[in-house]
Design a protein around this motif. Sequence first.
Motif, PDB file in Angstrom:
ATOM      1  N   VAL A 178      -4.956  -5.288  -7.978  1.00  0.00           N
ATOM      2  CA  VAL A 178      -4.232  -4.032  -7.785  1.00  0.00           C
ATOM      3  C   VAL A 178      -5.202  -2.900  -8.072  1.00  0.00           C
ATOM      4  O   VAL A 178      -5.940  -2.938  -9.057  1.00  0.00           O
ATOM      5  N   GLU A 199       0.857  -1.188   0.000  1.00  0.00           N
ATOM      6  CA  GLU A 199       0.000   0.000   0.000  1.00  0.00           C
ATOM      7  C   GLU A 199       0.889   1.232   0.000  1.00  0.00           C
ATOM      8  O   GLU A 199       1.802   1.350   0.826  1.00  0.00           O
ATOM      9  N   ALA A 245      -2.121  -3.140  -3.581  1.00  0.00           N
ATOM     10  CA  ALA A 245      -2.160  -4.397  -4.319  1.00  0.00           C
ATOM     11  C   ALA A 245      -2.151  -5.546  -3.326  1.00  0.00           C
ATOM     12  O   ALA A 245      -1.603  -5.421  -2.228  1.00  0.00           O
ATOM     13  N   VAL A 277       2.960  -4.339  -9.940  1.00  0.00           N
ATOM     14  CA  VAL A 277       2.938  -3.716  -8.609  1.00  0.00           C
ATOM     15  C   VAL A 277       3.936  -2.563  -8.563  1.00  0.00           C
ATOM     16  O   VAL A 277       3.621  -1.451  -8.109  1.00  0.00           O
ATOM     17  N   LEU A 297       2.495   1.173  -8.107  1.00  0.00           N
ATOM     18  CA  LEU A 297       2.542   1.642  -6.712  1.00  0.00           C
ATOM     19  C   LEU A 297       3.853   2.322  -6.327  1.00  0.00           C
ATOM     20  O   LEU A 297       3.900   3.075  -5.364  1.00  0.00           O
TER      21      LEU A 297
END
Lengths: 157, 152
Positions: free
Chosen positions: A115, A96, A102, A140, A144
């Motif tokens: 995600v 996070e 995700a 990811v 992120l």
Amino acid sequence: MKLTNSFFNAEGPPSHVYVLAPCCIPRVSYAFAEFTAARRAIELAYPRPNWDGDGALPIREETKKNALAILNQLEIATCAPEVTPNPNGTLSFDWETSNGFAQLEVGRTRYSFCVQPRSSSPTLDSRDVDDWDISVGWVVDALLFPKQTPPVSVISR
Amino acid sequence: MCDIPIAVSDGETIVRALFECHVNKRKHMLRDNVFRPKPGSDKVSVMRHTYMKSRACKAKAKQIAADPTNPYVGLAAITVKVVRRLGSDVVDSREEFCGHADISHGIAVLADEPPDPVLTLRIRALKENARLLIDPDPAVEEWSGEQVEPPE
């Protein structure tokens, strides 16, 4: 060129670290210690039933083995996740950041992935563990942990 | 004899007993497993705080703690209205004990395998809407943590 743990453990600074294109090498910037902690969390995940007082299943060895294999591959793709045991006997990897979250959940034979970037709709996927692919880690990382600078540096003496 | 009404109203607050496995290492965030159903079921055990109040909820939470490596740490509170808005339901289950209820997701979770990611997202949304109430003094009988519901 493959960088191994001995690279980090060597005494004194390395004489040369070459600049390589990002596409050619595994990323070296992800925290080794955090992955070690995640591995330990998997290995120690509750082996006995009812660990949550509400009928949880133990985390089976097969599930731990799958999770460790996937974690080993994630280490060259993105940051270490937080490992969460689930009452139905699976293990979740959670990430996070301010860019979204995700979750990769690993079971005995299957995994699921979702995600959710802050700015767009979620991406969902579910497959056999045998079909797991490193691209999950890349997704990811890209969504992120977007990079402000290129992920390589020059060190020399 | 259980005098609590069987119907669970939208205005009620329910709480989930929290153990160490339900919070992150720094104990400042709930984890996504907090509203996960039991294996082979779509249900998650909760307590009807509006009737039981904090002290009784804490006592029950401590009573069901089963694993010494996973101690009681507090409560997670959420309103029934929010649970229903997100697509799950809350039903009384007094056969467990008076004040017990279940969040019912309508989708059973299989043993040892991940659920449909759609359910994962809903469970996460429930977590996002729940309040983490860490118990500052788990050893004592009284609840001395943050107020769970506004006073009547």
